[in-house]
Design an enzyme around this catalytic site. Structure first.
Site, PDB file in Angstrom:
ATOM      1  CB  SER A  79    -104.336 -27.231 -34.477  1.00  0.00           C
ATOM      2  OG  SER A  79    -103.160 -27.845 -33.868  1.00  0.00           O
ATOM      3  CG  HIS A 110    -104.659 -32.389 -32.150  1.00  0.00           C
ATOM      4  ND1 HIS A 110    -104.666 -31.046 -31.558  1.00  0.00           N
ATOM      5  CD2 HIS A 110    -103.860 -31.859 -33.578  1.00  0.00           C
ATOM      6  CE1 HIS A 110    -104.204 -29.936 -32.408  1.00  0.00           C
ATOM      7  NE2 HIS A 110    -103.811 -30.497 -33.416  1.00  0.00           N
TER       8      HIS A 110
HETATM    9  C1  GTR Z   1     -98.539 -29.410 -33.980  1.00  0.00           C
HETATM   10  C2  GTR Z   1     -97.865 -28.099 -33.218  1.00  0.00           C
HETATM   11  C3  GTR Z   1     -99.103 -27.492 -32.470  1.00  0.00           C
HETATM   12  C4  GTR Z   1    -100.436 -27.600 -33.389  1.00  0.00           C
HETATM   13  C5  GTR Z   1    -100.360 -28.665 -34.353  1.00  0.00           C
HETATM   14  C6  GTR Z   1    -101.572 -28.382 -35.366  1.00  0.00           C
HETATM   15  O1  GTR Z   1     -97.512 -30.298 -34.646  1.00  0.00           O
HETATM   16  O2  GTR Z   1     -97.066 -28.559 -32.200  1.00  0.00           O
HETATM   17  O3  GTR Z   1     -98.756 -26.151 -31.911  1.00  0.00           O
HETATM   18  O4  GTR Z   1    -100.576 -26.128 -33.968  1.00  0.00           O
HETATM   19  O5  GTR Z   1     -99.357 -29.090 -34.885  1.00  0.00           O
HETATM   20  O6  GTR Z   1    -101.690 -27.561 -35.950  1.00  0.00           O
HETATM   21  O7  GTR Z   1    -102.062 -29.423 -35.844  1.00  0.00           O
END
Ligand code: GTR
Length: 393
Positions: A229, A371
């Site tokens: 991420s 995610h």
């Molecule tokens: C989210 C963000 C993403 C991603 C994520 C993370 O809130 O919108 O771009 O980087 O965090 O790092 O888990």
């Protein structure tokens, strides 16, 4: 009386949200050509790419997105804080090191946790994680074990595994991000193309690579930089900047990471800049809702890593990070790898979920689920590294 505006706002928000995940709403777009110089000349070959176009693209990313990457410092010191030759029930050596970098009377310290397999006689290839989650995830005592950093599994596969925490370089906070590397480079804070948090994390990875050069237990020419991420955005930027990284793994990195911005699918530049104003440079704010004005798109970030292997991933329930846009970014980087006569084995359209494309200079999978970074992901990172580092077992 206040309920009507509230309901309207909610409906607007829901409509916007629906649009973000609707493939039919992706606007028509033209990607900038990585092989066309700023003067409009077609890049002829690898020499031309390396001498002209690669520098142009690197500069465009520095100026418009990630900021400059200062390279000068006065000195760097490596101090072993702890060494356990028989960690993990004897199968690995644990080494904790403090890497301190000095410039103009200031210093920044990176705490590195490293495990190296005991059963190999040569310096080990190594996975280096830019850790953007809790420090407990890389527990050196192994009381806590996390699938996000499955150290035992990586050691069993014949690799060393290392990690540092992003907060050592730049706290992930808009009010305090400057309390790290940026104390060494205060001039960066003044510049519209100055380094911010993502740049600082990538800078930290490069300092760890400096240390690996001096550490006889690991092979400095087989370092895979890994991030998830926001950490995955930093991993790509680290590998793009520092050609000593042999391989790059970007897990669910999404917007301003591996996914194309021009698709405007999932997270957008305006959103990332407002939620995380401390990640990217001031100039990037000019592209809020103006994706097509950017002189680059994220396929060119991957192209900067050529001819080194890149593996990008997504998760099916993580549309925010735009799995299709990530795949298309890799596809559109192929032509730069082609200059090196490297042909990727990516199919023309995104592979089915959980189908990993590993025997390819550009690798990809879209895991079923959320995610996250999981054992499934790591199994494929190891396989991808095995292929590219030519590791036989
Ligand atoms: C989210 C963000 C993403 C991603 C994520 C993370 O809130 O919108 O771009 O980087 O965090 O790092 O888990």
């Amino acid at each position: 009386m206040k309920t009507i505006p509230f309901i309207l706002a909610l409906l607007c928000c829901m409509a916007a949200q629906a649009q973000q995940y609707d493939e039919s709403k992706v606007p028509a777009y033209t990607l900038p050509d990585p092989l066309l110089t700023l003067k409009g000349r077609k890049v002829a070959d690898v020499l031309d790419w390396n001498h002209v176009r690669r520098h142009e693209i690197l500069r465009l990313f520095e100026d418009n997105i990630y900021g400059q990457m200062p390279q000068d410092f006065d000195s760097i010191r490596f101090v072993t804080l702890r060494e356990e030759p028989r960690a993990m029930d004897g199968k690995a050596r644990l080494k904790e090191t403090r890497i301190t970098v000095y410039r103009m009377g200031k210093s920044v310290a990176i705490h590195l946790v490293l495990f190296v397999p005991n059963n190999i006689s040569r310096p080990a290839p190594v996975f280096l994680l830019i850790n953007n989650r809790g420090k407990n995830i890389t527990d050196p005592d192994r009381k806590e074990k996390s699938p996000f950093w499955p150290a035992e599994m990586v050691i069993d596969s014949g690799y060393a595994i290392a990690a540092f925490h992003v907060s050592d370089l730049a706290p992930d906070n808009k009010d305090t991000y400057m309390n790290g590397v940026l104390q060494l480079y205060p001039e960066q804070l003044e510049a519209d193309n100055g380094m911010k948090a993502i740049g600082a994390w990538a800078w930290g990875a490069a300092r760890v690579r400096d240390y690996f050069k001096e550490e006889r237990l690991v092979n400095p020419w087989k370092v895979a930089v890994v991030g998830h991420s926001r950490g995955g955005k930093a991993a790509l930027w680290a590998a793009a900047q520092d050609q000593r990284f042999a391989l790059c793994i970007s897990n669910c990195s999404g917007n301003s990471g591996a996914a194309l911005a021009r698709r405007q699918f999932g997270e957008r530049i305006s959103r990332i800049n407002s939620t995380f104003p401390h990640w990217f440079n001031n100039n990037y704010k000019k592209y809020n809702d103006q994706e097509n004005e950017l002189p680059v798109d994220q396929h060119m970030l991957i192209a900067l890593i050529a001819p080194r292997p890149v593996y990008a991933t997504n998760a099916t329930k993580d549309l925010w990070a735009d799995p299709t846009g990530t795949f298309l970014s890799l596809k559109n980087a192929e032509k730069v790898y082609g200059l090196y006569n490297l042909k990727s084995a990516l199919p023309a359209t995104p592979p089915a979920p959980d189908t990993a494309i590993e025997a390819s200079i550009l690798g990809y999978h879209n895991r079923t689920g959320e995610h996250d970074m999981t054992i499934f992901d790591w199994q494929h990172f190891i396989r991808f590294a095995d292929i590219h580092f030519k590791i036989d077992r």
